[in-house]
Motif scaffolding. Structure first.
Motif, PDB file in Angstrom:
ATOM      1  N   LEU A  99       0.828  -1.210   0.000  1.00 33.74           N
ATOM      2  CA  LEU A  99       0.000   0.000   0.000  1.00 33.74           C
ATOM      3  C   LEU A  99       0.859   1.256   0.000  1.00 33.74           C
ATOM      4  CD1 LEU A  99      -2.787  -1.076   2.520  1.00 33.74           C
ATOM      5  CD2 LEU A  99      -3.036  -0.720   0.054  1.00 33.74           C
ATOM      6  N   GLY A 100       2.089   1.164   0.496  1.00 35.06           N
ATOM      7  CA  GLY A 100       3.002   2.301   0.496  1.00 35.06           C
ATOM      8  C   GLY A 100       3.853   2.395  -0.752  1.00 35.06           C
ATOM      9  N   GLN A 101       3.602   1.518  -1.714  1.00 30.67           N
ATOM     10  CA  GLN A 101       4.337   1.531  -2.983  1.00 30.67           C
ATOM     11  C   GLN A 101       3.325   1.706  -4.114  1.00 30.67           C
ATOM     12  OE1 GLN A 101       6.271  -2.318  -2.362  1.00 30.67           O
ATOM     13  NE2 GLN A 101       8.207  -1.263  -1.960  1.00 30.67           N
ATOM     14  N   PRO A 102       2.975   2.934  -4.453  1.00 30.90           N
ATOM     15  CA  PRO A 102       1.856   3.204  -5.361  1.00 30.90           C
ATOM     16  C   PRO A 102       2.026   2.717  -6.791  1.00 30.90           C
ATOM     17  CG  PRO A 102       3.067   5.221  -4.850  1.00 30.90           C
ATOM     18  CD  PRO A 102       3.578   4.173  -3.926  1.00 30.90           C
ATOM     19  N   ASP A 103       3.207   2.245  -7.155  1.00 30.72           N
ATOM     20  CA  ASP A 103       3.370   1.693  -8.499  1.00 30.72           C
ATOM     21  C   ASP A 103       3.073   0.191  -8.525  1.00 30.72           C
ATOM     22  OD1 ASP A 103       5.604   1.169  -6.919  1.00 30.72           O
ATOM     23  OD2 ASP A 103       6.932   0.979  -8.657  1.00 30.72           O
ATOM     24  N   ARG A 104       2.811  -0.399  -7.343  1.00 26.93           N
ATOM     25  CA  ARG A 104       2.429  -1.799  -7.268  1.00 26.93           C
ATOM     26  C   ARG A 104       0.922  -1.925  -7.106  1.00 26.93           C
ATOM     27  NH1 ARG A 104       6.702  -5.417  -3.783  1.00 26.93           N
ATOM     28  NH2 ARG A 104       8.648  -4.436  -4.468  1.00 26.93           N
ATOM     29  N   ALA A 105       0.405  -3.099  -7.454  1.00 23.15           N
ATOM     30  CA  ALA A 105      -1.033  -3.340  -7.351  1.00 23.15           C
ATOM     31  C   ALA A 105      -1.346  -3.991  -6.012  1.00 23.15           C
ATOM     32  CB  ALA A 105      -1.497  -4.247  -8.486  1.00 23.15           C
ATOM     33  N   SER A 114       3.664  -5.294 -10.061  1.00 20.21           N
ATOM     34  CA  SER A 114       3.462  -3.894 -10.458  1.00 20.21           C
ATOM     35  C   SER A 114       2.155  -3.714 -11.210  1.00 20.21           C
ATOM     36  CB  SER A 114       4.621  -3.418 -11.341  1.00 20.21           C
ATOM     37  OG  SER A 114       4.538  -3.999 -12.631  1.00 20.21           O
ATOM     38  N   LEU A 115       1.611  -2.525 -11.109  1.00 25.11           N
ATOM     39  CA  LEU A 115       0.396  -2.189 -11.851  1.00 25.11           C
ATOM     40  C   LEU A 115       0.624  -2.321 -13.348  1.00 25.11           C
ATOM     41  CD1 LEU A 115      -0.507   1.000  -9.805  1.00 25.11           C
ATOM     42  CD2 LEU A 115      -2.024  -0.977 -10.021  1.00 25.11           C
ATOM     43  N   LEU A 116       1.785  -1.858 -13.805  1.00 21.79           N
ATOM     44  CA  LEU A 116       2.083  -1.908 -15.239  1.00 21.79           C
ATOM     45  C   LEU A 116       2.108  -3.336 -15.757  1.00 21.79           C
ATOM     46  CD1 LEU A 116       4.804   0.738 -16.194  1.00 21.79           C
ATOM     47  CD2 LEU A 116       2.560   0.387 -17.232  1.00 21.79           C
ATOM     48  N   SER A 117       2.673  -4.231 -14.980  1.00 26.13           N
ATOM     49  CA  SER A 117       2.741  -5.624 -15.404  1.00 26.13           C
ATOM     50  C   SER A 117       1.342  -6.196 -15.598  1.00 26.13           C
ATOM     51  CB  SER A 117       3.513  -6.443 -14.364  1.00 26.13           C
ATOM     52  OG  SER A 117       3.524  -7.808 -14.722  1.00 26.13           O
ATOM     53  N   LEU A 118       0.454  -5.949 -14.655  1.00 27.89           N
ATOM     54  CA  LEU A 118      -0.911  -6.456 -14.766  1.00 27.89           C
ATOM     55  C   LEU A 118      -1.671  -5.781 -15.900  1.00 27.89           C
ATOM     56  CD1 LEU A 118      -1.961  -6.713 -10.997  1.00 27.89           C
ATOM     57  CD2 LEU A 118      -1.034  -8.501 -12.486  1.00 27.89           C
ATOM     58  N   PHE A 119      -1.431  -4.495 -16.082  1.00 31.15           N
ATOM     59  CA  PHE A 119      -2.122  -3.736 -17.139  1.00 31.15           C
ATOM     60  C   PHE A 119      -1.706  -4.235 -18.513  1.00 31.15           C
ATOM     61  CE2 PHE A 119      -3.171   0.444 -19.281  1.00 31.15           C
ATOM     62  CZ  PHE A 119      -4.516   0.424 -18.969  1.00 31.15           C
ATOM     63  N   GLY A 120      -0.525  -4.843 -18.582  1.00 28.65           N
ATOM     64  CA  GLY A 120      -0.033  -5.352 -19.852  1.00 28.65           C
ATOM     65  C   GLY A 120      -0.558  -6.729 -20.218  1.00 28.65           C
ATOM     66  N   TRP A 121      -1.270  -7.387 -19.288  1.00 31.23           N
ATOM     67  CA  TRP A 121      -1.826  -8.699 -19.608  1.00 31.23           C
ATOM     68  C   TRP A 121      -2.838  -8.585 -20.748  1.00 31.23           C
ATOM     69  CZ3 TRP A 121      -3.447 -11.470 -14.388  1.00 31.23           C
ATOM     70  CH2 TRP A 121      -2.281 -11.794 -13.668  1.00 31.23           C
ATOM     71  N   SER A 122      -2.748  -9.491 -21.693  1.00 33.65           N
ATOM     72  CA  SER A 122      -3.787  -9.596 -22.710  1.00 33.65           C
ATOM     73  C   SER A 122      -4.997 -10.289 -22.094  1.00 33.65           C
ATOM     74  CB  SER A 122      -3.282 -10.419 -23.898  1.00 33.65           C
ATOM     75  OG  SER A 122      -3.055 -11.765 -23.483  1.00 33.65           O
ATOM     76  N   GLU A 123      -6.102 -10.284 -22.795  1.00 31.81           N
ATOM     77  CA  GLU A 123      -7.277 -10.970 -22.264  1.00 31.81           C
ATOM     78  C   GLU A 123      -7.007 -12.463 -22.115  1.00 31.81           C
ATOM     79  OE1 GLU A 123     -12.127 -11.099 -22.732  1.00 31.81           O
ATOM     80  OE2 GLU A 123     -10.927 -10.179 -24.319  1.00 31.81           O
ATOM     81  N   GLU A 124      -6.270 -13.036 -23.064  1.00 30.68           N
ATOM     82  CA  GLU A 124      -5.933 -14.454 -22.980  1.00 30.68           C
ATOM     83  C   GLU A 124      -5.077 -14.721 -21.744  1.00 30.68           C
ATOM     84  OE1 GLU A 124      -5.603 -12.548 -25.667  1.00 30.68           O
ATOM     85  OE2 GLU A 124      -7.325 -13.364 -26.793  1.00 30.68           O
ATOM     86  N   GLN A 125      -4.127 -13.841 -21.476  1.00 33.59           N
ATOM     87  CA  GLN A 125      -3.287 -14.011 -20.295  1.00 33.59           C
ATOM     88  C   GLN A 125      -4.103 -13.857 -19.011  1.00 33.59           C
ATOM     89  OE1 GLN A 125      -0.397 -10.998 -21.447  1.00 33.59           O
ATOM     90  NE2 GLN A 125       1.209 -12.572 -21.650  1.00 33.59           N
TER      91      GLN A 125
END
Length: 366
Positions: A98-104, A283-294
Protein backbone atom coordinates in the motif's frame (compact mmCIF):
# COMPACT_ATOMS: atom_id res chain seq x y z
CA UNK A 1 -31.65 -31.49 1.68
CA UNK A 2 -31.87 -35.26 1.67
CA UNK A 3 -34.54 -37.19 3.58
CA UNK A 4 -33.42 -37.68 7.17
CA UNK A 5 -33.40 -41.04 8.91
CA UNK A 6 -30.62 -41.03 11.54
CA UNK A 7 -30.32 -43.89 13.96
CA UNK A 8 -32.57 -43.64 17.00
CA UNK A 9 -29.73 -44.31 19.45
CA UNK A 10 -27.59 -41.30 18.46
CA UNK A 11 -26.05 -39.39 21.38
CA UNK A 12 -26.06 -35.90 19.91
CA UNK A 13 -23.78 -34.43 22.57
CA UNK A 14 -21.17 -37.03 21.80
CA UNK A 15 -21.76 -36.50 18.08
CA UNK A 16 -21.15 -32.74 18.43
CA UNK A 17 -17.81 -33.44 20.13
CA UNK A 18 -16.83 -35.75 17.28
CA UNK A 19 -17.89 -33.18 14.70
CA UNK A 20 -15.48 -30.69 16.29
CA UNK A 21 -12.69 -33.25 16.13
CA UNK A 22 -13.45 -34.06 12.51
CA UNK A 23 -13.55 -30.35 11.68
CA UNK A 24 -10.00 -29.93 13.02
CA UNK A 25 -8.85 -33.00 11.12
CA UNK A 26 -10.26 -31.49 7.91
CA UNK A 27 -8.24 -28.32 8.45
CA UNK A 28 -10.86 -25.95 9.84
CA UNK A 29 -9.49 -23.72 12.58
CA UNK A 30 -12.82 -23.40 14.38
CA UNK A 31 -16.28 -24.96 14.34
CA UNK A 32 -19.46 -24.01 16.15
CA UNK A 33 -23.12 -25.04 16.13
CA UNK A 34 -26.12 -22.70 16.28
CA UNK A 35 -29.87 -22.63 15.79
CA UNK A 36 -31.63 -20.76 12.98
CA UNK A 37 -33.17 -17.79 14.83
CA UNK A 38 -31.79 -14.71 13.06
CA UNK A 39 -34.64 -12.32 13.88
CA UNK A 40 -32.34 -9.56 15.17
CA UNK A 41 -30.09 -9.83 12.14
CA UNK A 42 -33.12 -9.83 9.86
CA UNK A 43 -34.23 -6.48 11.27
CA UNK A 44 -30.72 -5.07 10.74
CA UNK A 45 -30.62 -6.33 7.15
CA UNK A 46 -34.00 -4.76 6.40
CA UNK A 47 -32.77 -1.37 7.67
CA UNK A 48 -29.54 -1.69 5.69
CA UNK A 49 -31.39 -2.50 2.48
CA UNK A 50 -33.92 0.29 3.05
CA UNK A 51 -31.03 2.77 3.28
CA UNK A 52 -29.81 1.61 -0.14
CA UNK A 53 -26.41 0.68 1.22
CA UNK A 54 -26.30 -2.45 -0.96
CA UNK A 55 -25.98 -0.39 -4.15
CA UNK A 56 -26.19 -2.60 -7.24
CA UNK A 57 -26.05 -5.83 -5.22
CA UNK A 58 -29.66 -6.71 -5.94
CA UNK A 59 -29.03 -10.27 -4.82
CA UNK A 60 -28.97 -9.00 -1.23
CA UNK A 61 -32.71 -8.29 -1.44
CA UNK A 62 -33.68 -10.75 -4.18
CA UNK A 63 -34.34 -13.78 -1.98
CA UNK A 64 -36.49 -12.12 0.65
CA UNK A 65 -36.41 -13.86 4.02
CA UNK A 66 -34.61 -16.95 2.71
CA UNK A 67 -31.39 -15.21 3.70
CA UNK A 68 -32.41 -14.74 7.32
CA UNK A 69 -34.58 -17.82 7.77
CA UNK A 70 -32.49 -20.89 6.94
CA UNK A 71 -35.44 -23.27 6.97
CA UNK A 72 -37.01 -21.30 4.10
CA UNK A 73 -33.86 -21.71 2.01
CA UNK A 74 -33.41 -25.35 2.96
CA UNK A 75 -36.58 -26.89 4.45
CA UNK A 76 -35.98 -28.98 7.52
CA UNK A 77 -32.97 -27.04 8.73
CA UNK A 78 -32.86 -26.65 12.51
CA UNK A 79 -29.10 -26.34 13.09
CA UNK A 80 -26.17 -24.74 11.31
CA UNK A 81 -22.59 -25.94 11.67
CA UNK A 82 -20.38 -22.90 11.07
CA UNK A 83 -16.67 -23.27 10.25
CA UNK A 84 -13.68 -20.94 10.02
CA UNK A 85 -10.70 -21.36 7.68
CA UNK A 86 -7.79 -18.90 7.97
CA UNK A 87 -6.36 -17.71 4.65
CA UNK A 88 -3.32 -15.44 5.11
CA UNK A 89 -0.23 -17.26 3.76
CA UNK A 90 3.20 -16.92 5.38
CA UNK A 91 5.49 -14.16 4.09
CA UNK A 92 2.76 -12.50 2.03
CA UNK A 93 3.28 -8.75 1.61
CA UNK A 94 0.50 -6.58 3.03
CA UNK A 95 0.82 -2.98 4.20
CA UNK A 96 4.19 -2.58 2.46
CA UNK A 97 2.49 -2.71 -0.94
CA UNK A 98 0.00 0.00 0.00
CA UNK A 99 3.00 2.30 0.50
CA UNK A 100 4.34 1.53 -2.98
CA UNK A 101 1.86 3.20 -5.36
CA UNK A 102 3.37 1.69 -8.50
CA UNK A 103 2.43 -1.80 -7.27
CA UNK A 104 -1.03 -3.34 -7.35
CA UNK A 105 -2.82 -4.14 -4.12
CA UNK A 106 -5.03 -7.22 -4.41
CA UNK A 107 -7.06 -8.14 -1.35
CA UNK A 108 -5.13 -10.89 0.38
CA UNK A 109 -7.95 -13.40 0.22
CA UNK A 110 -7.74 -13.28 -3.59
CA UNK A 111 -4.01 -13.66 -4.31
CA UNK A 112 -4.24 -17.46 -4.46
CA UNK A 113 -6.80 -19.96 -5.66
CA UNK A 114 -10.52 -19.61 -5.09
CA UNK A 115 -11.61 -20.88 -1.69
CA UNK A 116 -15.15 -21.88 -2.58
CA UNK A 117 -14.45 -25.36 -3.96
CA UNK A 118 -11.85 -26.20 -1.33
CA UNK A 119 -14.16 -25.36 1.57
CA UNK A 120 -17.25 -26.91 0.02
CA UNK A 121 -15.42 -30.20 -0.56
CA UNK A 122 -14.33 -30.27 3.06
CA UNK A 123 -17.83 -29.53 4.29
CA UNK A 124 -19.12 -32.35 2.11
CA UNK A 125 -16.48 -34.65 3.61
CA UNK A 126 -17.59 -33.56 7.07
CA UNK A 127 -21.18 -34.42 6.17
CA UNK A 128 -20.13 -37.85 4.94
CA UNK A 129 -18.24 -38.48 8.19
CA UNK A 130 -21.40 -37.58 10.13
CA UNK A 131 -23.48 -39.80 7.86
CA UNK A 132 -21.15 -42.74 8.44
CA UNK A 133 -21.71 -42.27 12.15
CA UNK A 134 -25.46 -41.65 12.37
CA UNK A 135 -26.98 -42.80 9.10
CA UNK A 136 -28.75 -40.73 6.47
CA UNK A 137 -29.53 -37.17 7.56
CA UNK A 138 -30.54 -33.93 5.91
CA UNK A 139 -27.83 -31.40 5.09
CA UNK A 140 -26.56 -28.88 2.57
CA UNK A 141 -23.17 -27.16 2.42
CA UNK A 142 -22.70 -23.45 1.67
CA UNK A 143 -19.61 -21.35 1.04
CA UNK A 144 -20.61 -17.83 0.04
CA UNK A 145 -22.77 -19.43 -2.64
CA UNK A 146 -26.36 -18.74 -1.59
CA UNK A 147 -28.43 -16.29 0.46
CA UNK A 148 -26.86 -17.16 3.80
CA UNK A 149 -26.11 -14.82 6.73
CA UNK A 150 -22.63 -16.22 7.21
CA UNK A 151 -21.29 -13.74 9.76
CA UNK A 152 -24.50 -13.70 11.79
CA UNK A 153 -24.56 -17.48 11.99
CA UNK A 154 -20.85 -17.59 12.87
CA UNK A 155 -21.38 -15.10 15.69
CA UNK A 156 -24.27 -17.14 17.06
CA UNK A 157 -22.10 -20.25 16.81
CA UNK A 158 -19.44 -18.61 18.97
CA UNK A 159 -16.83 -17.90 16.30
CA UNK A 160 -16.50 -14.17 16.99
CA UNK A 161 -18.23 -10.81 17.30
CA UNK A 162 -19.08 -8.03 14.85
CA UNK A 163 -16.40 -5.37 14.67
CA UNK A 164 -17.13 -1.74 13.89
CA UNK A 165 -16.30 -2.51 10.26
CA UNK A 166 -19.18 -5.07 10.32
CA UNK A 167 -16.73 -7.94 9.86
CA UNK A 168 -16.53 -10.93 12.15
CA UNK A 169 -13.61 -10.60 14.57
CA UNK A 170 -12.07 -13.40 16.56
CA UNK A 171 -9.93 -12.56 19.61
CA UNK A 172 -7.32 -15.17 18.66
CA UNK A 173 -7.40 -14.92 14.88
CA UNK A 174 -8.38 -11.40 13.79
CA UNK A 175 -10.64 -11.38 10.72
CA UNK A 176 -8.64 -12.82 7.83
CA UNK A 177 -10.57 -16.05 7.48
CA UNK A 178 -13.29 -17.63 5.35
CA UNK A 179 -16.61 -18.91 6.67
CA UNK A 180 -18.65 -21.88 5.55
CA UNK A 181 -21.85 -23.55 6.74
CA UNK A 182 -23.48 -26.93 6.87
CA UNK A 183 -27.26 -26.65 7.21
CA UNK A 184 -28.68 -29.75 8.89
CA UNK A 185 -31.79 -31.25 10.43
CA UNK A 186 -29.91 -32.96 13.28
CA UNK A 187 -30.87 -31.67 16.77
CA UNK A 188 -27.28 -30.99 17.81
CA UNK A 189 -26.55 -29.17 21.10
CA UNK A 190 -25.90 -25.44 20.65
CA UNK A 191 -22.72 -23.48 21.29
CA UNK A 192 -23.00 -20.21 23.15
CA UNK A 193 -23.11 -17.10 20.95
CA UNK A 194 -20.16 -14.74 21.11
CA UNK A 195 -21.78 -12.00 23.18
CA UNK A 196 -18.80 -10.00 24.45
CA UNK A 197 -17.45 -7.39 22.06
CA UNK A 198 -13.86 -6.30 22.45
CA UNK A 199 -13.68 -3.22 20.21
CA UNK A 200 -14.32 -0.81 23.05
CA UNK A 201 -13.57 2.79 22.10
CA UNK A 202 -11.26 1.75 19.24
CA UNK A 203 -12.32 3.16 15.88
CA UNK A 204 -9.17 2.44 13.89
CA UNK A 205 -11.13 0.71 11.12
CA UNK A 206 -13.46 3.67 10.61
CA UNK A 207 -10.57 6.13 10.55
CA UNK A 208 -8.56 4.00 8.09
CA UNK A 209 -11.28 3.45 5.50
CA UNK A 210 -9.95 5.33 2.42
CA UNK A 211 -13.41 6.30 1.17
CA UNK A 212 -15.33 6.70 4.43
CA UNK A 213 -17.54 3.69 3.71
CA UNK A 214 -17.98 2.76 7.39
CA UNK A 215 -20.76 5.25 8.10
CA UNK A 216 -21.57 4.05 11.63
CA UNK A 217 -20.51 1.32 14.00
CA UNK A 218 -21.11 -1.99 12.21
CA UNK A 219 -22.68 -0.18 9.25
CA UNK A 220 -20.94 -0.11 5.86
CA UNK A 221 -22.29 1.80 2.88
CA UNK A 222 -21.19 -0.61 0.17
CA UNK A 223 -21.57 2.08 -2.48
CA UNK A 224 -18.45 3.77 -1.09
CA UNK A 225 -16.51 0.60 -0.24
CA UNK A 226 -13.50 -0.12 -2.46
CA UNK A 227 -14.30 -3.84 -2.41
CA UNK A 228 -17.70 -3.04 -3.87
CA UNK A 229 -16.32 -0.51 -6.35
CA UNK A 230 -13.67 -2.86 -7.71
CA UNK A 231 -15.61 -6.14 -7.60
CA UNK A 232 -19.40 -5.71 -7.47
CA UNK A 233 -19.88 -2.48 -9.44
CA UNK A 234 -20.28 -3.17 -13.15
CA UNK A 235 -20.19 0.36 -14.52
CA UNK A 236 -17.96 3.37 -14.09
CA UNK A 237 -16.34 3.98 -10.72
CA UNK A 238 -17.58 7.37 -9.47
CA UNK A 239 -14.81 9.93 -9.88
CA UNK A 240 -15.11 11.12 -6.29
CA UNK A 241 -13.72 7.77 -5.11
CA UNK A 242 -10.97 7.17 -7.66
CA UNK A 243 -8.13 9.13 -6.08
CA UNK A 244 -8.82 7.58 -2.67
CA UNK A 245 -8.61 4.08 -4.16
CA UNK A 246 -4.87 4.49 -4.56
CA UNK A 247 -3.37 1.25 -5.87
CA UNK A 248 -6.18 -1.03 -4.62
CA UNK A 249 -7.30 -2.85 -7.76
CA UNK A 250 -9.26 -5.80 -6.36
CA UNK A 251 -10.85 -5.41 -2.97
CA UNK A 252 -9.48 -3.60 0.06
CA UNK A 253 -8.11 -4.78 3.41
CA UNK A 254 -7.43 -1.47 5.13
CA UNK A 255 -10.05 -1.82 7.87
CA UNK A 256 -8.69 -5.28 8.67
CA UNK A 257 -5.00 -4.39 8.50
CA UNK A 258 -5.32 -1.61 11.10
CA UNK A 259 -7.45 -3.66 13.50
CA UNK A 260 -5.50 -4.42 16.71
CA UNK A 261 -6.74 -8.01 16.55
CA UNK A 262 -5.04 -8.55 13.20
CA UNK A 263 -1.80 -9.12 15.10
CA UNK A 264 -3.35 -12.41 16.20
CA UNK A 265 -3.95 -13.52 12.62
CA UNK A 266 -2.93 -17.12 12.20
CA UNK A 267 -0.82 -17.99 9.20
CA UNK A 268 -2.41 -20.48 6.84
CA UNK A 269 -0.37 -23.30 5.36
CA UNK A 270 -3.01 -24.14 2.77
CA UNK A 271 -1.01 -24.30 -0.45
CA UNK A 272 -4.03 -23.17 -2.47
CA UNK A 273 -3.93 -19.79 -0.73
CA UNK A 274 -0.28 -19.06 -1.58
CA UNK A 275 0.01 -16.04 -3.94
CA UNK A 276 0.08 -16.84 -7.65
CA UNK A 277 1.84 -14.75 -10.30
CA UNK A 278 3.29 -12.53 -7.53
CA UNK A 279 -0.15 -11.03 -6.96
CA UNK A 280 0.86 -9.91 -3.47
CA UNK A 281 3.57 -7.58 -4.87
CA UNK A 282 3.31 -7.26 -8.67
CA UNK A 283 3.46 -3.89 -10.46
CA UNK A 284 0.40 -2.19 -11.85
CA UNK A 285 2.08 -1.91 -15.24
CA UNK A 286 2.74 -5.62 -15.40
CA UNK A 287 -0.91 -6.46 -14.77
CA UNK A 288 -2.12 -3.74 -17.14
CA UNK A 289 -0.03 -5.35 -19.85
CA UNK A 290 -1.83 -8.70 -19.61
CA UNK A 291 -3.79 -9.60 -22.71
CA UNK A 292 -7.28 -10.97 -22.26
CA UNK A 293 -5.93 -14.45 -22.98
CA UNK A 294 -3.29 -14.01 -20.29
CA UNK A 295 -5.89 -12.70 -17.85
CA UNK A 296 -8.11 -15.73 -18.41
CA UNK A 297 -5.19 -18.14 -18.12
CA UNK A 298 -3.63 -16.55 -15.03
CA UNK A 299 -6.88 -16.05 -13.12
CA UNK A 300 -8.18 -19.57 -13.75
CA UNK A 301 -9.35 -20.87 -10.38
CA UNK A 302 -9.00 -17.39 -8.86
CA UNK A 303 -11.63 -15.12 -7.28
CA UNK A 304 -10.39 -12.39 -9.62
CA UNK A 305 -11.81 -14.16 -12.67
CA UNK A 306 -15.38 -13.19 -11.75
CA UNK A 307 -14.93 -9.48 -12.55
CA UNK A 308 -13.80 -10.16 -16.11
CA UNK A 309 -11.08 -8.54 -18.17
CA UNK A 310 -12.94 -5.28 -18.84
CA UNK A 311 -13.39 -4.38 -15.17
CA UNK A 312 -9.86 -5.62 -14.45
CA UNK A 313 -8.51 -3.00 -16.88
CA UNK A 314 -10.89 -0.39 -15.44
CA UNK A 315 -9.53 -0.95 -11.94
CA UNK A 316 -5.91 -0.98 -13.07
CA UNK A 317 -6.39 2.25 -15.00
CA UNK A 318 -7.50 3.94 -11.79
CA UNK A 319 -4.46 2.56 -10.00
CA UNK A 320 -2.13 3.85 -12.72
CA UNK A 321 -3.79 7.24 -12.59
CA UNK A 322 -2.93 7.39 -8.90
CA UNK A 323 0.67 6.22 -9.39
CA UNK A 324 3.63 8.62 -9.62
CA UNK A 325 4.27 9.81 -13.17
CA UNK A 326 6.39 7.71 -15.45
CA UNK A 327 6.79 7.67 -19.21
CA UNK A 328 6.13 3.92 -19.19
CA UNK A 329 2.78 4.39 -17.44
CA UNK A 330 1.76 7.19 -19.78
CA UNK A 331 2.72 5.12 -22.82
CA UNK A 332 0.78 2.09 -21.57
CA UNK A 333 -2.31 4.20 -20.98
CA UNK A 334 -2.07 5.74 -24.44
CA UNK A 335 -2.09 2.27 -25.98
CA UNK A 336 -5.28 1.39 -24.09
CA UNK A 337 -7.07 4.44 -25.51
CA UNK A 338 -7.78 2.22 -28.50
CA UNK A 339 -9.41 -0.50 -26.40
CA UNK A 340 -12.96 -1.33 -27.68
CA UNK A 341 -14.69 -0.77 -24.33
CA UNK A 342 -15.81 2.79 -23.54
CA UNK A 343 -15.83 1.85 -19.87
CA UNK A 344 -12.09 1.15 -20.07
CA UNK A 345 -11.34 4.15 -22.30
CA UNK A 346 -13.10 6.56 -19.92
CA UNK A 347 -11.03 5.40 -16.97
CA UNK A 348 -7.88 5.48 -19.09
CA UNK A 349 -8.59 9.11 -20.08
CA UNK A 350 -9.02 9.98 -16.40
CA UNK A 351 -5.75 8.25 -15.57
CA UNK A 352 -3.89 9.99 -18.40
CA UNK A 353 -5.05 13.37 -17.18
CA UNK A 354 -3.79 12.54 -13.70
CA UNK A 355 -0.45 11.39 -15.08
CA UNK A 356 -0.02 14.47 -17.28
CA UNK A 357 -0.58 16.77 -14.34
CA UNK A 358 2.45 15.18 -12.70
CA UNK A 359 4.69 15.18 -15.77
CA UNK A 360 7.93 17.13 -15.27
CA UNK A 361 7.92 20.42 -17.12
CA UNK A 362 10.89 19.48 -19.33
CA UNK A 363 9.23 16.30 -20.61
CA UNK A 364 7.60 16.98 -24.03
CA UNK A 365 3.89 16.25 -24.49
CA UNK A 366 3.17 12.98 -26.27
Amino acid sequence: MSVSSPRADVDFHELAARIRTWGRELGFQQLGITDVDLSEDEAYLERWLAAGYHGEMGFMAKHGTKRTRPAELEPGTIRVISVRLDYLPPEVETTKVLGQPDRAYVSRYATGRDYHKLMRKRLQRLAKMIEAEVGTFGYRAFVDSAPVMERALARKAGLGWFGKNAMLLNPKAGSMFFLGELYTDLPLPLDAPFEQEHCGSCSACRSACPTGAIVDDKVVDARACISYLTIELHGAIPERFRADMGNRVFGCDDCQLVCPFTRFTRVSHETDFAPRHDLDRVSLLSLFGWSEEQFLERTAGSPIRRIGYERWLRNLAVGLGNAPWSSAIESALLVRLAYPSELVREHVRWALERQRRQRPALIPTQ
